[in-house]
Design an enzyme around this catalytic site. Sequence first.
Site, mmCIF file in Angstrom:
data_model
loop_
_atom_site.group_PDB
_atom_site.id
_atom_site.type_symbol
_atom_site.label_atom_id
_atom_site.label_comp_id
_atom_site.label_asym_id
_atom_site.label_seq_id
_atom_site.Cartn_x
_atom_site.Cartn_y
_atom_site.Cartn_z
ATOM 1 N N LEU A 1 0.858 -1.365 -0.227
ATOM 2 C CA LEU A 1 -0.172 0.135 -0.334
ATOM 3 C C LEU A 1 0.518 1.550 0.102
ATOM 4 C CD1 LEU A 1 -2.844 -1.140 2.772
ATOM 5 C CD2 LEU A 1 -2.748 -0.384 0.035
ATOM 6 N N ASP A 2 -0.222 2.162 -0.276
ATOM 7 C CA ASP A 2 1.044 3.533 -0.608
ATOM 8 C C ASP A 2 1.568 4.043 1.016
ATOM 9 O OD1 ASP A 2 1.240 2.931 -3.496
ATOM 10 O OD2 ASP A 2 -0.564 4.972 -3.322
#
Length: 230
Positions: free
Chosen positions: A101-102
């Site tokens: 995930l960013d």
Amino acid sequence: MRLDRILSNLPQFNRQAVRQLIASGQVLIDGQCCRDPRFDVTVFNRVELDGHAIQAGKPARYFMLNKPMGVVSATEHPAHKTVIDLLNEPDKAELHLAGRLDLNTSGLLLITNDGQWSRRVTQPVSKQAKVYWVSTEQPIEAHYVDTFAAGMYFEFEDLTTLPAMLEIVAPYNARLSLYEGRYHQVKRMFGHFQNKVIGLHRERVGNIMLDPQLAPGEYRTLTPDEIASV
Ligand code: URA
């Protein structure tokens, strides 16, 4: 355990790569080259690849973490805290992430030492939906639904995204289901409409829901049913 299975459990090799590694004679057992993928490795054998020992027969481990914003989805990072830093577990170097995930995305992150399982989680062919709660700067318009479902052309990779399901829940909120994980995919899909994503939270991967009991930064082991659901 069979030699090919031990190597396939490593996150960096799929089954084809493992076949090639073994066939090309790069794998040593007790110092001798071994080209038999079915070789039965016991705890008394030393398996070596590129000069590094690989430990066989370690129990598989599976965790879900509620990733907070501002923590990097990586095993190491020079500047930021990583998701692995949040785990209080032994032998953390053996763990890897089943999808990333960013930095500013929060929510469900799966962590394991089982490379075959994490490939099933991430590969589009296994059709595990990744479900995101999205908050945007501009109102989300009804016509996005068809564009997302049709797939969107990403020039940089020269590919069209797989059909994605968008459910508009409120003027600035939607639930989006993806079956792949392209770089910044959600942000780029909304960016197509000049609509900036200002909040992104992953709620579910396949049948594994983020446990509501987990506060940001907390984690737990997966249940046998969750593991088997992938
Ligand atoms: N899409 C994004 O843009 N960011 C994520 O973290 C996950 C999917």
